[in-house]
Motif scaffolding. Sequence first.
Motif, PDB file in Angstrom:
ATOM      1  N   TRP A   1      -8.403   2.338  -3.696  1.00 31.16           N
ATOM      2  CA  TRP A   1      -7.058   2.039  -4.207  1.00 31.16           C
ATOM      3  C   TRP A   1      -6.131   3.245  -4.155  1.00 31.16           C
ATOM      4  CZ3 TRP A   1     -11.503   0.404  -6.731  1.00 31.16           C
ATOM      5  CH2 TRP A   1     -11.746  -0.971  -6.623  1.00 31.16           C
TER       6      TRP A   1
ATOM      7  N   GLU B   1      -2.834   2.826  -2.288  1.00 28.39           N
ATOM      8  CA  GLU B   1      -1.833   2.034  -3.026  1.00 28.39           C
ATOM      9  C   GLU B   1      -1.119   2.906  -4.050  1.00 28.39           C
ATOM     10  OE1 GLU B   1      -3.056  -1.699  -4.735  1.00 28.39           O
ATOM     11  OE2 GLU B   1      -4.508  -1.999  -3.121  1.00 28.39           O
TER      12      GLU B   1
ATOM     13  N   GLU C   1       1.305   5.226  -2.163  1.00 29.07           N
ATOM     14  CA  GLU C   1       2.519   4.522  -1.725  1.00 29.07           C
ATOM     15  C   GLU C   1       3.469   4.287  -2.902  1.00 29.07           C
ATOM     16  OE1 GLU C   1       0.834   1.894   2.058  1.00 29.07           O
ATOM     17  OE2 GLU C   1       1.089   0.952   0.100  1.00 29.07           O
ATOM     18  N   ASP C   2       2.898   3.886  -4.012  1.00 31.43           N
ATOM     19  CA  ASP C   2       3.721   3.614  -5.185  1.00 31.43           C
ATOM     20  C   ASP C   2       4.312   4.898  -5.762  1.00 31.43           C
ATOM     21  OD1 ASP C   2       4.689   1.624  -7.168  1.00 31.43           O
ATOM     22  OD2 ASP C   2       3.460   2.819  -8.551  1.00 31.43           O
TER      23      ASP C   2
ATOM     24  N   ARG D   1       5.403   3.912   2.726  1.00 31.46           N
ATOM     25  CA  ARG D   1       4.413   3.001   3.333  1.00 31.46           C
ATOM     26  C   ARG D   1       3.525   3.822   4.262  1.00 31.46           C
ATOM     27  NH1 ARG D   1       3.220  -1.102   1.166  1.00 31.46           N
ATOM     28  NH2 ARG D   1       2.798  -2.461   2.901  1.00 31.46           N
TER      29      ARG D   1
END
Length: 198
Positions: A185, A188, A191-192, A197
Motif C-alpha cells: 500500500w 497509494e 500518491e496521496d 500518479r
Amino acid sequence: ISYASTAPELSDPGRYEFFSRVVPPDSYQAQAMVAVVRALGWSYVSTLASEGNYGESGVEAFVQSSREAGGLCIAQSIKIPREPKPGEFAKVIGRLMETSTARGVVLFANEDDIRRVLEAATLANLSGHFSWVGSDSWGAKMAPVQGLEEAAHGAITILPKRASVPGFDEYFTSRSLENNRRNLWFHEFWEDDFNCRL
C-alpha cells in the motif's frame, strides 16, 4: 487493530474475535481512578459522563471498581446528553452543587463536554470549588482547559503509558519508493501524500 478504542465490551472475544487494541480498556483506567480517589482520602464523589458508550461505560466501570474497593460513596451520577440544550452545563453545575460536599468529580467525558463543564463552573463563580479526576479523553490535552486553567487547577487526569520506539521516526521518514517495495500500500500512500500518479 486500534490505537484508541478503550470500550470494555471490545474485550469480548466471542463478539469481537478479530479485534485487537494497543491501549488498555476503560475498566483499567477506572480502577486507576478509584486508586487515585482513595489515595487522596476522598470518600464521597460525584461522577459525570458524556452520554454514549465511552462515558457511560467508563462511569459504570468506576462505580463497579469503587464498590469492590469499598469505602467510597457516589453522591450522584450525572449524564451529559449527546446533544445538550442551551443552559445544560449550567444545570450540570447546579446538580453538582446539590451535593456540594462531594467536591471530587470523576469525569468520563469527551473533550468538548469537559471544556463546557469548566466554562459553566467558571460562569457560576465556582472555579476551584471542584477537584476533577479526568479520564484519558482529557489526559494531557490542552484544548479542554485552554483559557479555563483556573477552573481546571489541580485536576488529575489519566493517560495510558506511552513510549517512543527508538529509531522508529528515522526509519519511517526514510521510507521511499526505492527502499519500501514490500509494503503493497506504500505507493497509494505516496500518491496521496505527494498528490501524484505513479
